[in-house]
Design an enzyme around this catalytic site. Structure first.
Site, short mmCIF file in Angstrom:
data_model
loop_
_atom_site.label_atom_id
_atom_site.label_comp_id
_atom_site.label_asym_id
_atom_site.label_seq_id
_atom_site.Cartn_x
_atom_site.Cartn_y
_atom_site.Cartn_z
N PHE A 115 0.58 -1.11 -0.05
CA PHE A 115 0.52 0.14 0.11
C PHE A 115 1.00 1.16 -0.22
O PHE A 115 -0.04 2.71 -0.21
CB PHE A 115 -1.05 -0.39 1.43
CG PHE A 115 -0.14 0.50 2.21
CD1 PHE A 115 0.37 0.01 3.69
CD2 PHE A 115 -0.56 2.11 2.61
CE1 PHE A 115 1.00 0.78 4.88
CE2 PHE A 115 -0.62 2.53 3.64
CZ PHE A 115 0.49 1.58 4.48
N LYS A 116 2.14 1.11 0.50
CA LYS A 116 3.07 2.22 0.30
C LYS A 116 2.96 2.76 -1.37
O LYS A 116 3.45 4.02 -1.42
CB LYS A 116 4.16 2.25 0.11
CG LYS A 116 4.70 1.25 2.36
CD LYS A 116 4.27 2.09 3.20
CE LYS A 116 5.67 1.47 4.18
NZ LYS A 116 4.07 0.41 4.78
#
Ligand SMILES: *Cc1c(COP(=O)(O)O)cnc(C)c1O
Length: 501
Positions: A115-116
């Site tokens: 998700f970064k």
């Protein structure tokens, strides 16, 4: 809109400066002085837009020193169908599990499968524009401490971006083989990767120390450079994360799972507290939320904090199957405390100083009461994580990664305890193929292959879940980096990479 430091209200900066600097000079974190307020009419308007349209509106309301055109450039170059597989980078899928519905928001369709990417594909664009507005002509040196996923996502976001250099430090035994290989094979002329002999907190403390050492900043300045941060303490990391929560609310309403105005619960597998804080900031803007469910692994310092009001990092550090959450100091919690303390900078500073000197602090009753009303914390062991992957897979044929499994497990415990039926959005933070070994152990009783890529293939053979291309294509890449350094040698390492005496 202006921003100030959580530890000194008199340090006031523009959005561009907050993003360019990363962290304030006094060591505090930059926070917006107010939150844009959205009523349900605004949510209904947002719900008609696609993801990028929503991102432009929300980010534009915070970045008042950027033009609409600049924001559009940042958003449209970050969230492309090419990079995220579709025009919706944060799709929600619904699964029936253990007698309830899980609305799983998959945040890992970007280039590094975690998700970064949602923030780190935008940050370099925000940062280069911020630098132009504030420190024209200087090159930014991005220092990153990573528990695995941030490092690769930052490298991928910043590679070959003009006027930037990036150096990533990771704990030598604290990341998965896939994460290590992802980082050490990174391409780009402005990138460097180094393992440190310590854990994630050592890496993070080391990076913070470099930022706050006058001798280091002066040396950079003399060479026309300045330090900046791509860690989740940077405002440019948090802001794009607010977008997907508001977007999720719109999608939930569009699909009829909720009506506009209904509350939702938000479940987040938490490490540095950036992701869950972004969902809280979405509530500060008007998104109706009942509870924020903070899920931890065996490093359950946040579970204890939410329950007792005492944050105590003096405890054993565990290396778990969800390594991106193996953290004892959750930096972004400082921003929540500042808000709950009524924007009291002196109090926030005092807590943070006590944390530094004694490793522990206790918040006031008033802050504790606000935590109680909005947050629920719980944790799960590695065994429970794997059992959750297995039972979710058996019931739904949906394969989730170890971090997402922690969230699903804690959500189960929450519903069991409270019987709360508020519709819940669960943040799914990584592809299961990033953590193939643990996921494979969870779903298969066979003897495991030893090679990471054989595990990927085996997991694919067992489950049929598609392998994301960025991971399958890594197999044939050669490692470019194999550096290791002692924690106290990090400053020298940075200077040598930059070619500064
Ligand atoms: C970084 C990360 C987390 C933790 O997110 P925070 O914002 O640090 O709380 C959870 N899961 C994965 C896969 C991550 O990469």
């Amino acid at each position: 809109m202006l921003y100030n430091s959580t530890e000194n209200k008199n340090e006031v900066v523009s959005a561009a400066q907050a993003i360019a600097q990363g962290i304030s000079k006094d060591g505090g974190l930059f926070v917006p002085q107010s939150f844009p307020q959205y009523d349900m009419e605004t949510f209904k308007e947002l719900a008609k837009l696609d993801y990028n349209g929503r991102a432009k509106k929300i980010m534009g309301d915070y970045l008042s020193d950027f033009t609409a055109e600049e924001i559009a450039q940042c958003v449209d170059s970050a969230y492309t169908a090419e990079k995220f597989g579709s025009t919706n980078p944060a799709p929600i899928g619904t699964k029936d599990y253990n007698g309830k519905q899980l609305n799983i928001m998959e945040l890992w369709h970007g280039p590094t499968c975690a998700f970064k990417d949602m923030a780190l594909q935008v940050l370099p664009h925000l940062l280069t524009k911020s630098l132009k507005k504030t420190y024209d002509g200087k090159d930014a040196v991005i220092l990153v401490a990573t528990s695995g996923d941030t490092g690769k996502a930052a490298l991928e976001g910043f590679k070959d971006v003009d006027h930037t250099k990036i150096i990533v430090f990771y704990p030598v035994d604290g990341v998965s083989p896939m994460q290590k290989h992802q980082m050490n094979t990174q391409l780009g002329d402005n990138v460097n990767v180094c393992a440190i002999k310590g854990n994630f907190d050592d890496a993070q403390t080391g990076v913070k120390k470099i930022f706050n050492t006058a001798e280091m900043t002066e040396k950079l300045s003399a060479n026309n450079m300045l330090f900046s941060s791509a860690n989740s303490i940077n405002w440019g990391r948090l802001l794009p994360q607010i977008v997907y929560y508001i977007s999720a609310y719109c999608d939930m309403a569009n699909s009829g799972k909720i009506n506009f105005g209904d509350k939702i619960n938000v479940v987040v597998p938490t490490g540095n507290f950036g992701n869950i804080l972004a969902s809280y900031y979405a509530m500060c803007m008007g998104m109706p939320v009942n509870k924020f469910i903070c899920a931890s692994n065996s490093n359950n310092v946040l579970t204890d904090f939410i329950r007792t009001g005492t944050y105590d990092k003096n405890r054993k550090f565990y290396t778990t199957v969800s390594p991106s959450m193996d953290i004892l100091v959750s930096s972004n919690l400082e921003r929540l405390l500042y808000k709950f303390a009524g924007c009291d900078d002196a109090k926030t500073k005092q807590w943070m100083n006590t944390l530094k000197s004694e490793g522990v602090y206790t918040v006031d009753d008033d802050v504790k009461a606000q935590i109680d009303s909005l947050f629920y914390g719980n944790c799960c062991s590695d065994e429970e994580t794997k059992a959750t992957i297995k039972s979710l897979y058996e019931q739904t044929h949906y394969l989730c990664d170890t971090h997402t499994a922690v969230a699903v497990n804690v959500y189960d415990k929450y519903v069991e305890e409270t019987k709360d039926t508020t519709p819940a959005v669960i943040a799914s933070t990584a592809s299961p193929y990033k953590f193939s070994k643990a996921v494979l152990e969870a779903v298969s009783d066979d003897v495991l292959p030893t090679d990471e890529f054989e595990m990927v293939d085996k997991l694919n053979a067992v489950t049929g879940a598609p392998i994301p291309t960025p991971l399958s294509s890594l197999k044939d890449k050669k490692a470019r980096f194999n550096n290791v350094t002692e924690v106290d040698k990090m400053p020298e390492y940075v200077l040598s990479v930059l070619g500064i005496e």
